[in-house]
Design an enzyme around this catalytic site. Structure first.
Site, short mmCIF file in Angstrom:
data_model
loop_
_atom_site.label_atom_id
_atom_site.label_comp_id
_atom_site.label_asym_id
_atom_site.label_seq_id
_atom_site.Cartn_x
_atom_site.Cartn_y
_atom_site.Cartn_z
CE1 TYR A 275 -3.67 2.55 0.65
CE2 TYR A 275 -2.38 3.28 2.54
CZ TYR A 275 -3.43 3.47 1.66
OH TYR A 275 -4.24 4.57 1.80
CG ASP B 211 5.65 3.63 0.90
OD1 ASP B 211 5.97 4.22 1.96
OD2 ASP B 211 4.48 3.56 0.48
CE LYS C 65 1.11 5.11 8.39
NZ LYS C 65 1.05 4.32 7.19
#
Ligand SMILES: *Cc1c(COP(=O)(O)O)cnc(C)c1O
Length: 427
Positions: free
Chosen positions: A143, A238, A266
């Site tokens: 994702y 990522d 994050k």
């Protein structure tokens, strides 16, 4: 879910689609109604009905120091008192970019953005501009935010042209995305040997975290590096989850494989909206205004987000043996969950890298998307709901990572194990 949370969820569904501002929060995958959270401290959150939970979500990864860490809170408050946003450069952005350059091996320059989605989107645009090519290769089950061209996982077969996962994603865009299988070295090699000359970028979560945790098989990341270099595509890691999570320098330092571009998010925002795209100067300076590739953001590098990120990263850096402690607590969590599953006789396996882990139910091993899809989601839903009753707050989906923070201690990990033992025994 009881009382006030139930009332709030009913009200929320009137004014917010599905009652939540990000789908997985709805607990739909586990057949419940979400707890509305009132506050958090350390490793615990408290809901609006006063129920205390031992938290292993950590806001989906950012809170590596735990909730309401005093230094992070103080530095946000101090910054807020002098103004929250200027739309002009600030000194702290230079400090954060310098820290990211020093920490992450492949990064010389970074562009700050407000979400991981934006970082991934910018990575694709930059890769397409830098290579003059249009195709992207992603891996099934990975994702990268809700970017149109990346909302594709298609079948798990390599060489399939992507089809959109969501209505509203143009087929023409999804068709520019090729999907390969995570950890499938031979299949990915074949794909890149056949189509590599058209590929702008291969984007991967170096440790998959969004199909549950799946570590890279030995040699997988190195093969991606080799094949992308060979065909002239950029390799994009990522590291929105793994950056500052699996090591100070992210998965690239843990596994010793360097990408061309890195997405961070994050943890780098310390619980406020902030993410980043980083890479070597020769690529990054193609972004406007240094170069022609347009990218912008009104709140990019927002002072409060940068303050939270800097406070978090500096605290991590100054904490003695932070990553050894995260590794030890993570290993302990793996052990207690594995033992709880064994004691209950429920087939299960635990995948873990450092302080990110997933207990998969109903399967013996998960090495990629196809295996993850064989997990027993109905059993996981029952397990999740029993864990809520035990006062343990897990990600409300089989296909997410649990996170251990520096605010957790050995006693709380033992409590996780006892709760899991009771919950699994009752399945
Ligand atoms: C969370 C996540 C994103 C998206 O970040 P947002 O800030 O939610 O847009 C991208 N990639 C990975 C690996 C993620 O886990």
């Amino acid at each position: 879910m009881s009382g006030r949370s139930r009332e709030l969820f009913a009200d929320a569904r009137e004014v917010i689609p599905g009652g939540v501002n990000s789908p997985v929060r709805s607990w739909r995958a586990v057949g419940g109604e979400p707890a509305f959270i009132a506050r958090g401290r350390g490793a615990e959150v408290v809901d609006v009905d006063g129920r205390v939970f031992l938290d292993f979500v950590g806001s989906w990864g950012p809170l590596i120091l735990g909730h309401a860490h005093p230094r992070v809170v103080a530095e946000i408050a101090e910054r807020a008192a002098s103004g929250t946003s200027f739309g002009a450069p600030t000194a702290a952005e230079v400090e954060l970019a310098s820290l990211l350059r020093d920490a992450v091996p492949s990064i010389e320059q970074t562009r700050l953005v407000s979400s991981g989605t934006e970082a991934a989107m910018t990575a694709l645009r930059l890769a397409r501009a830098a290579t003059g090519r249009e195709l992207i290769v992603k891996f099934a089950g990975c994702y990268h935010g809700h970017v149109d061209a990346l909302l594709v996982k298609a079948g798990s077969a390599a060489l399939t042209l992507g089809v959109p996962d969501s209505p509203g994603v143009p087929g023409a865009l999804a068709g520019l995305t090729l999907v390969a299988d995570f950890n499938d070295v031979a299949g990915t090699r074949r794909l890149l040997r056949a189509r590599g000359g058209e590929v702008a970028a291969v984007i991967v979560e170096p440790v998959a975290g969004n199909m549950g945790v799946v570590p890279p098989a030995p040699g997988f990341l190195a093969a991606l590096r080799e094949e992308t270099s060979r065909c002239g595509a950029l390799l994009v890691f990522d590291e929105v989850i793994t950056g500052f999570r699996v090591a100070w320098g992210g998965a690239q330092s843990r596994y010793g494989v360097l990408p061309d571009l890195t997405c961070l998010g994050k943890i780098v925002g310390g619980g406020l909206p902030l993410a980043a795209l980083g890479g070597p100067r020769r690529l990054m300076e193609q972004l406007a205004p240094a170069g022609p590739v347009y990218q912008a953001g009104t709140l990019s590098g927002n002072p409060l987000s940068v303050a939270a990120g800097l406070a978090t990263l500096r605290t991590l850096r100054e904490t003695q043996a932070a990553y050894e402690r995260l590794e030890r607590l993570g290993a302990e969590a793996e052990r207690v969950l594995t033992e709880a599953a064994a004691a209950s006789g429920v087939p299960a396996c635990v995948n873990r890298v450092g302080s990110m882990l997933t207990l998969f139910l109903g399967v013996d091993a998960v090495d990629g998307y196809a295996a993850a899809c064989r997990a027993d989601t109905a059993a996981f839903a029952r397990f999740f709901r029993r864990m809520v009753d035990e006062g343990v707050y897990l990600p409300p989906s089989q296909f997410e990572a649990m996170f251990v923070s520096l605010a957790h201690d050995e006693a709380q990990i033992a409590e996780l194990g006892r709760a899991a033992r009771r919950a699994l025994a009752a399945l």
